[in-house]
Scaffold this active site. Structure first.
Site, PDB file in Angstrom:
ATOM      1  N   SER A   1     -65.269  -8.266   3.903  1.00 23.34           N
ATOM      2  CA  SER A   1     -66.659  -7.831   3.767  1.00 23.34           C
ATOM      3  C   SER A   1     -67.250  -8.435   2.501  1.00 23.34           C
ATOM      4  CB  SER A   1     -66.728  -6.308   3.671  1.00 23.34           C
ATOM      5  OG  SER A   1     -67.963  -5.940   3.094  1.00 23.34           O
TER       6      SER A   1
ATOM      7  N   HIS B   1     -67.301 -10.207   7.710  1.00 24.59           N
ATOM      8  CA  HIS B   1     -68.034  -8.944   7.911  1.00 24.59           C
ATOM      9  C   HIS B   1     -69.216  -8.902   6.938  1.00 24.59           C
ATOM     10  CE1 HIS B   1     -68.310  -4.730   9.219  1.00 24.59           C
ATOM     11  NE2 HIS B   1     -68.562  -4.423   7.958  1.00 24.59           N
TER      12      HIS B   1
ATOM     13  N   ASP C   1     -72.420  -6.731   5.648  1.00 24.95           N
ATOM     14  CA  ASP C   1     -72.977  -5.374   5.598  1.00 24.95           C
ATOM     15  C   ASP C   1     -74.444  -5.387   5.198  1.00 24.95           C
ATOM     16  OD1 ASP C   1     -70.719  -3.553   6.099  1.00 24.95           O
ATOM     17  OD2 ASP C   1     -69.847  -4.513   4.337  1.00 24.95           O
TER      18      ASP C   1
ATOM     19  N   MET D   1     -77.668  -3.044   4.517  1.00 26.91           N
ATOM     20  CA  MET D   1     -78.038  -1.641   4.238  1.00 26.91           C
ATOM     21  C   MET D   1     -79.514  -1.554   3.911  1.00 26.91           C
ATOM     22  SD  MET D   1     -74.963  -0.651   1.703  1.00 26.91           S
ATOM     23  CE  MET D   1     -73.250  -0.907   2.136  1.00 26.91           C
TER      24      MET D   1
ATOM     25  N   HIS E   1     -72.878  -5.925  10.390  1.00 28.79           N
ATOM     26  CA  HIS E   1     -72.818  -4.454  10.484  1.00 28.79           C
ATOM     27  C   HIS E   1     -74.133  -3.905   9.944  1.00 28.79           C
ATOM     28  CE1 HIS E   1     -70.738  -0.581   8.715  1.00 28.79           C
ATOM     29  NE2 HIS E   1     -71.550  -0.302   9.715  1.00 28.79           N
TER      30      HIS E   1
ATOM     31  N   MET F   1     -76.369  -1.138   8.849  1.00 27.67           N
ATOM     32  CA  MET F   1     -76.528   0.261   8.424  1.00 27.67           C
ATOM     33  C   MET F   1     -78.017   0.453   8.174  1.00 27.67           C
ATOM     34  SD  MET F   1     -73.143   0.363   6.046  1.00 27.67           S
ATOM     35  CE  MET F   1     -73.086  -1.415   5.995  1.00 27.67           C
TER      36      MET F   1
ATOM     37  N   MET G   1     -65.962   4.064  11.252  1.00 30.89           N
ATOM     38  CA  MET G   1     -66.092   4.068   9.788  1.00 30.89           C
ATOM     39  C   MET G   1     -65.031   5.000   9.209  1.00 30.89           C
ATOM     40  SD  MET G   1     -68.399   1.957   8.769  1.00 30.89           S
ATOM     41  CE  MET G   1     -68.242   2.399   7.029  1.00 30.89           C
TER      42      MET G   1
ATOM     43  N   GLY H   1     -72.191   3.015   3.100  1.00 32.96           N
ATOM     44  CA  GLY H   1     -73.146   2.903   1.994  1.00 32.96           C
ATOM     45  C   GLY H   1     -72.615   2.182   0.770  1.00 32.96           C
ATOM     46  N   PHE H   2     -71.317   2.286   0.536  1.00 34.18           N
ATOM     47  CA  PHE H   2     -70.763   1.676  -0.679  1.00 34.18           C
ATOM     48  C   PHE H   2     -69.355   1.153  -0.424  1.00 34.18           C
ATOM     49  CE2 PHE H   2     -73.687   5.034  -1.886  1.00 34.18           C
ATOM     50  CZ  PHE H   2     -74.556   4.353  -2.734  1.00 34.18           C
TER      51      PHE H   2
ATOM     52  N   ASP I   1     -63.398   0.302   8.912  1.00 35.14           N
ATOM     53  CA  ASP I   1     -64.167  -0.188   7.774  1.00 35.14           C
ATOM     54  C   ASP I   1     -64.247   0.891   6.701  1.00 35.14           C
ATOM     55  OD1 ASP I   1     -65.991  -1.406   6.101  1.00 35.14           O
ATOM     56  OD2 ASP I   1     -67.649  -1.425   7.544  1.00 35.14           O
TER      57      ASP I   1
HETATM   58  C1  DX5 Z   1     -69.346   0.370   3.540  1.00 38.64           C
HETATM   59  C2  DX5 Z   1     -69.302  -0.982   4.216  1.00 38.64           C
HETATM   60  C3  DX5 Z   1     -67.994  -1.660   4.094  1.00 38.64           C
HETATM   61  C4  DX5 Z   1     -67.537  -1.944   2.682  1.00 38.64           C
HETATM   62  C5  DX5 Z   1     -66.057  -1.655   2.647  1.00 38.64           C
HETATM   63  O1  DX5 Z   1     -70.460   1.072   3.925  1.00 38.64           O
HETATM   64  O2  DX5 Z   1     -69.608  -0.866   5.599  1.00 38.64           O
HETATM   65  O3  DX5 Z   1     -67.910  -2.833   4.898  1.00 38.64           O
HETATM   66  O4  DX5 Z   1     -67.754  -3.257   2.251  1.00 38.64           O
HETATM   67  O5  DX5 Z   1     -65.605  -1.750   1.346  1.00 38.64           O
HETATM   68  P1  DX5 Z   1     -64.118  -1.382   0.921  1.00 38.64           P
HETATM   69  O6  DX5 Z   1     -63.191  -2.262   1.718  1.00 38.64           O
HETATM   70  O7  DX5 Z   1     -64.120  -1.718  -0.532  1.00 38.64           O
HETATM   71  O8  DX5 Z   1     -63.907   0.061   1.197  1.00 38.64           O
HETATM   72 ZN    ZN Z   2     -69.186  -2.616   6.993  1.00 37.53          ZN
END
Ligand code: DX5
Ligand code: ZN
Length: 222
Positions: free
Chosen positions: A7, A32, A34, A36, A65, A67, A136, A141-142, A174
């Protein structure tokens, strides 16, 4: 065979192209990405211009992905800037079926995602229309959060529903995927493992290689 899906949320954006090349040379197939919106999730990441820009340099499969609340508004744009698959959240759409239809019309693969509190059974009506279900394993979110143990059972449940419905999907996980959780999620039935901080923190090449080895070991023990 399972795939590691790094990611880029945890990448060094000052060296993004270079880091993607490194992963590509390590044999990574899926990136991947992300997105947001600061509404469906509390944070804002990046959007179309970044994807369009890295698309010019990379042949990796772009797994986007979203969000994002009501992602149907942006499907065409994400497809045209280079997505290969688009994953939406069940919780974010007033019509999941119409949103999946919009994804299919672009020619992209479609995925659906559920947050930790959403029961796995909610994917059942759509499981034959998607190529991937994303479970998930942290609150979206983070990056850098700890894996939520209660989600392991949901991975198993999604595989059961897949069988019951005669579907054929990838199960992606994820959030909090690292040395301590790889084996658990593979045993539960996940085959696409997203990892942000455990890939990008420290030596990228070493981390990717190490995680893929753990995944292969866990898979061969199944
Ligand atoms: C979180 C994201 C993830 C994030 C995962 O909301 O969807 O893809 O990057 O990060 P790690 O692998 O650090 O938990
Ligand atoms: Zn993700």
């Amino acid at each position: 065979m399972s795939e590691l899906c790094p990611s880029i949320l945890s990448a060094d954006f000052n060296r993004l192209g270079e880091q993607i090349h490194l992963l590509e040379n390590e044999g990574i197939k899926i990136l991947h990405i992300d997105v947001m919106d600061g509404d469906f999730v509390p944070s804002i990441s990046f959007g179309m211009p970044v994807i369009r820009s890295i698309r010019k340099e990379s042949g990796l499969f772009f797994d986007v992905h979203l969000m994002v609340r009501e992602p149907i508004r942006y499907i065409k744009e994400f497809a045209s800037c280079g997505a290969d698959s688009i994953t939406i959240h069940l919780e974010a759409c007033s019509s999941v079926a119409e949103t999946l239809q919009a994804i299919h019309e672009t020619g992209c693969e479609a995925g659906i995602s559920i947050k930790p509190a959403t029961p796995a059974d909610e994917v059942r009506p759509y499981i034959r229309d998607v190529s991937m279900v994303l479970v998930m394993t942290v609150e979206p979110g983070f990056g850098g959060q700890a894996y939520i143990d209660a989600c392991t059972e949901k991975i198993r449940r999604v595989r059961e529903i897949e069988k019951e419905e005669g579907a054929d999907i990838h199960v992606q996980v994820d959030g909090g995927i690292n040395d301590d959780t790889v084996e658990t999620v593979i045993k539960a039935g996940a085959d696409y493992l997203v990892a942000g901080s455990s890939v990008f923190k420290g030596d990228l090449k070493e981390n990717a290689c190490h995680l893929r080895k753990l995944m292969a070991d866990a898979e061969s023990a199944l």
